[in-house]
Design a protein around this motif. Structure first.
Motif, mmCIF file in Angstrom:
data_model
loop_
_atom_site.group_PDB
_atom_site.id
_atom_site.type_symbol
_atom_site.label_atom_id
_atom_site.label_comp_id
_atom_site.label_asym_id
_atom_site.label_seq_id
_atom_site.Cartn_x
_atom_site.Cartn_y
_atom_site.Cartn_z
ATOM 1 N N VAL A 285 49.135 53.677 41.379
ATOM 2 C CA VAL A 285 47.717 53.261 42.155
ATOM 3 C C VAL A 285 47.045 52.194 41.381
ATOM 4 N N GLU A 286 47.580 51.723 39.904
ATOM 5 C CA GLU A 286 47.141 51.137 38.930
ATOM 6 C C GLU A 286 47.739 50.087 39.229
ATOM 7 N N PRO B 83 44.557 45.450 42.074
ATOM 8 C CA PRO B 83 44.165 44.104 42.165
ATOM 9 C C PRO B 83 44.300 43.586 43.956
ATOM 10 N N ARG B 84 44.921 44.460 44.403
ATOM 11 C CA ARG B 84 45.450 43.841 46.075
ATOM 12 C C ARG B 84 44.115 44.783 46.950
ATOM 13 N N ASP C 27 38.297 39.714 37.433
ATOM 14 C CA ASP C 27 39.641 40.077 36.680
ATOM 15 C C ASP C 27 40.364 39.409 38.252
ATOM 16 N N VAL C 28 40.095 40.135 39.136
ATOM 17 C CA VAL C 28 41.059 39.575 41.066
ATOM 18 C C VAL C 28 39.931 38.078 40.635
ATOM 19 N N GLY D 47 47.682 35.463 50.177
ATOM 20 C CA GLY D 47 47.310 35.655 51.366
ATOM 21 C C GLY D 47 46.367 36.722 51.591
ATOM 22 N N ILE D 48 45.443 37.109 50.766
ATOM 23 C CA ILE D 48 44.404 38.301 50.941
ATOM 24 C C ILE D 48 42.921 37.528 51.279
ATOM 25 N N ILE D 49 42.479 36.628 50.074
ATOM 26 C CA ILE D 49 40.982 36.593 50.232
ATOM 27 C C ILE D 49 40.748 35.363 50.517
ATOM 28 N N SER D 50 39.496 34.911 51.611
ATOM 29 C CA SER D 50 39.311 33.694 52.413
ATOM 30 C C SER D 50 38.740 32.975 51.058
#
Length: 75
Positions: free
Chosen positions: A1-2, A6-7, A35-36, A43-46
């Motif tokens: 999981v760790e 971040p994803r 950290d993120v 490809g995940i965050i706008s």
């Protein structure tokens, strides 16, 4: 999981309701979110969500432009 945290955090930051966002902060803490923000998975965050989270955490710096997950691949 760790290794996937971040994803997961990034996906929640992108799609969360206000209540989810508050819960995320309580669950993982501002440091994990920071950290993120320092190196968001591609490809995940706008750009809109990056700007929101920068403001929410009181960061003065300009958020980085979101990266495309396809930009990292060679043709």
């Amino acid at each position: 999981v760790e290794e996937n945290l971040p994803r997961l955090v990034t996906a929640i930051m992108e799609m969360a309701s206000w209540e989810d966002a508050v819960g995320l902060e309580h669950l993982v803490g501002a440091e994990a979110i920071s950290d993120v923000l320092d190196n968001p998975p591609p490809g995940i965050i706008s750009a809109k969500s990056l700007a929101y989270w920068h403001a929410r955490l009181g960061r003065d710096s300009e958020p980085p432009a979101p990266r495309s997950r396809f930009a990292d691949r060679a043709p």
